[in-house]
Design a protein around this motif. Sequence first.
Motif, mmCIF file in Angstrom:
data_model
loop_
_atom_site.group_PDB
_atom_site.id
_atom_site.type_symbol
_atom_site.label_atom_id
_atom_site.label_comp_id
_atom_site.label_asym_id
_atom_site.label_seq_id
_atom_site.Cartn_x
_atom_site.Cartn_y
_atom_site.Cartn_z
ATOM 1 N N VAL A 42 68.534 -52.362 15.398
ATOM 2 C CA VAL A 42 69.949 -52.367 16.165
ATOM 3 C C VAL A 42 70.805 -51.841 14.739
ATOM 4 N N LEU A 43 71.488 -50.665 15.322
ATOM 5 C CA LEU A 43 72.633 -50.029 14.380
ATOM 6 C C LEU A 43 73.856 -49.768 15.334
ATOM 7 N N GLY A 44 74.968 -50.187 14.758
ATOM 8 C CA GLY A 44 76.072 -49.736 15.506
ATOM 9 C C GLY A 44 76.160 -50.435 16.903
ATOM 10 N N ASN A 45 75.691 -51.751 17.064
ATOM 11 C CA ASN A 45 75.409 -52.454 18.499
ATOM 12 C C ASN A 45 74.762 -51.627 19.357
ATOM 13 N N ARG A 46 73.705 -50.808 18.908
ATOM 14 C CA ARG A 46 72.946 -50.000 19.760
ATOM 15 C C ARG A 46 71.426 -50.176 19.442
ATOM 16 N N GLU A 47 70.286 -50.356 20.235
ATOM 17 C CA GLU A 47 69.119 -50.458 19.823
ATOM 18 C C GLU A 47 68.545 -49.262 19.585
ATOM 19 N N ARG A 48 68.061 -48.775 18.641
ATOM 20 C CA ARG A 48 67.310 -47.478 18.429
ATOM 21 C C ARG A 48 65.696 -47.588 17.822
ATOM 22 N N ALA A 49 64.999 -46.477 18.469
ATOM 23 C CA ALA A 49 63.739 -46.167 17.847
ATOM 24 C C ALA A 49 63.998 -45.816 16.378
ATOM 25 N N VAL A 50 63.243 -45.915 15.244
ATOM 26 C CA VAL A 50 63.322 -45.499 14.360
ATOM 27 C C VAL A 50 62.022 -45.003 13.466
ATOM 28 N N MET A 51 61.874 -44.116 12.679
ATOM 29 C CA MET A 51 60.805 -43.681 11.893
ATOM 30 C C MET A 51 61.133 -43.667 10.562
ATOM 31 N N LEU A 52 59.964 -44.399 9.661
ATOM 32 C CA LEU A 52 60.390 -44.533 8.183
ATOM 33 C C LEU A 52 59.176 -43.582 7.497
ATOM 34 N N GLN A 53 59.876 -42.800 6.721
ATOM 35 C CA GLN A 53 59.178 -41.528 6.199
ATOM 36 C C GLN A 53 59.316 -41.545 4.469
ATOM 37 N N PRO A 54 58.237 -41.973 3.819
ATOM 38 C CA PRO A 54 58.240 -41.918 2.412
ATOM 39 C C PRO A 54 58.800 -40.513 2.094
ATOM 40 N N GLU B 121 60.359 -39.378 -2.213
ATOM 41 C CA GLU B 121 60.378 -39.492 -3.458
ATOM 42 C C GLU B 121 60.146 -41.062 -3.870
ATOM 43 N N ASN B 122 61.118 -41.667 -4.488
ATOM 44 C CA ASN B 122 61.024 -42.904 -4.737
ATOM 45 C C ASN B 122 61.536 -44.026 -3.825
ATOM 46 N N GLY B 123 61.890 -43.423 -2.708
ATOM 47 C CA GLY B 123 62.543 -44.443 -1.688
ATOM 48 C C GLY B 123 61.688 -44.120 -0.461
ATOM 49 N N ILE B 124 62.514 -44.495 0.706
ATOM 50 C CA ILE B 124 61.889 -44.087 1.984
ATOM 51 C C ILE B 124 63.389 -43.625 2.826
ATOM 52 N N ILE B 125 62.853 -42.770 3.675
ATOM 53 C CA ILE B 125 64.139 -42.079 4.709
ATOM 54 C C ILE B 125 63.774 -42.669 5.973
ATOM 55 N N LEU B 126 64.748 -43.468 6.648
ATOM 56 C CA LEU B 126 64.695 -43.812 7.963
ATOM 57 C C LEU B 126 65.386 -42.995 8.670
ATOM 58 N N TRP B 127 64.631 -42.253 9.749
ATOM 59 C CA TRP B 127 65.480 -41.639 10.899
ATOM 60 C C TRP B 127 65.498 -42.337 12.143
ATOM 61 N N THR B 128 66.784 -42.359 12.723
ATOM 62 C CA THR B 128 67.061 -43.020 13.990
ATOM 63 C C THR B 128 66.553 -41.723 15.021
ATOM 64 N N LEU B 129 65.723 -42.142 15.955
ATOM 65 C CA LEU B 129 64.935 -41.009 16.905
ATOM 66 C C LEU B 129 65.725 -41.073 18.188
ATOM 67 N N ARG B 130 65.777 -40.052 18.672
ATOM 68 C CA ARG B 130 66.349 -39.643 20.014
ATOM 69 C C ARG B 130 65.621 -40.297 21.326
ATOM 70 N N PHE B 131 66.038 -40.980 22.337
ATOM 71 C CA PHE B 131 64.862 -41.440 23.197
ATOM 72 C C PHE B 131 64.721 -40.271 24.062
ATOM 73 N N GLY B 132 63.512 -40.409 24.700
ATOM 74 C CA GLY B 132 62.830 -39.574 25.506
ATOM 75 C C GLY B 132 63.627 -38.677 26.495
ATOM 76 N N ASP B 133 64.622 -39.709 27.219
ATOM 77 C CA ASP B 133 65.383 -38.937 28.148
ATOM 78 C C ASP B 133 66.510 -38.163 27.467
ATOM 79 N N GLU B 134 66.778 -38.460 26.226
ATOM 80 C CA GLU B 134 67.627 -37.380 25.621
ATOM 81 C C GLU B 134 67.323 -36.079 25.139
ATOM 82 N N VAL B 135 66.100 -35.824 25.003
ATOM 83 C CA VAL B 135 65.357 -34.634 24.614
ATOM 84 C C VAL B 135 64.902 -33.751 25.739
ATOM 85 N N ARG B 136 65.479 -32.626 26.090
ATOM 86 C CA ARG B 136 65.490 -31.859 27.189
ATOM 87 C C ARG B 136 63.982 -31.066 26.780
#
Length: 272
Positions: A145-157, A159-174
Amino acid sequence: MAPRPYWRGYLKLSLVTCSVTLAPATTDSAKVRFHTLNRKTGERIYTRYVDAVSGKVVPDKDQVKGYERGEDDYVQLEDDDLDAVQLESTRTIDIDEFVDADTIEWVYYDSPYFVVPADAVGEEAFTVIREAMAQSDVVGISRLVLGNRERAVMLQPWENGIILWTLRFGDEVREEDEYFKAVDDGKPDPKLLKMVEQIIDDRTVPWSDSMVNDPVQDRLMDIIKAKKPAKSKRKPKAVTDQEEEPASNVIDLMSALKKSLADKPKSGKKSG
């Protein structure tokens, strides 16, 4: 100096947990922003919510979210209704699935965040999770939950950290086929192809972030600097520092990993 964390919570993989923070990987703080002013007085104009029929200003306590079922037909949703469909925990990134790193199409990527350990106690667990994902060439999938909205997220290694990408939902992708199906899929003339390939080769240079400079922004700043600055009539608001204290999270990493392996899920194995 790094900005204050945007979010503080826990990264969890099976029985292994560590305290982490999130910070946006991008910023728009340098962009030119405008307010709407009263040309005659120079004062700011504020937006207010008014009733569409009476035209009267609606107080905050009387404002409620509504879903339009039809013309002038709305269902009101209270905060309790919205809370009921949120994740049970808004402070834990629980990774329960992994996918091959190159299988998620870029069009699903939304906003990136830096994930780093919040304290020295959880740094070893964080490092083990990150390196294991990197060596397996996978990314983790979770929800948050980010900004009062539940999001699917992807965690990607990264360098020394991890990048977290919020992912668009399927109905948001044409669906791309709706747009590309009309494009001729025949092979181009070999001579023309060779000429264009030569042009591309001549213009291929190393990547530089100067390629994404904003010239409009620069020109706007020149205009703003040349104008007479307006005097501020408002006192700056006091900023309170109420950063949440992270809970202690002392774990026996080796023990947690052994228990996690003993309790591994029966499904989800790669077919091979």
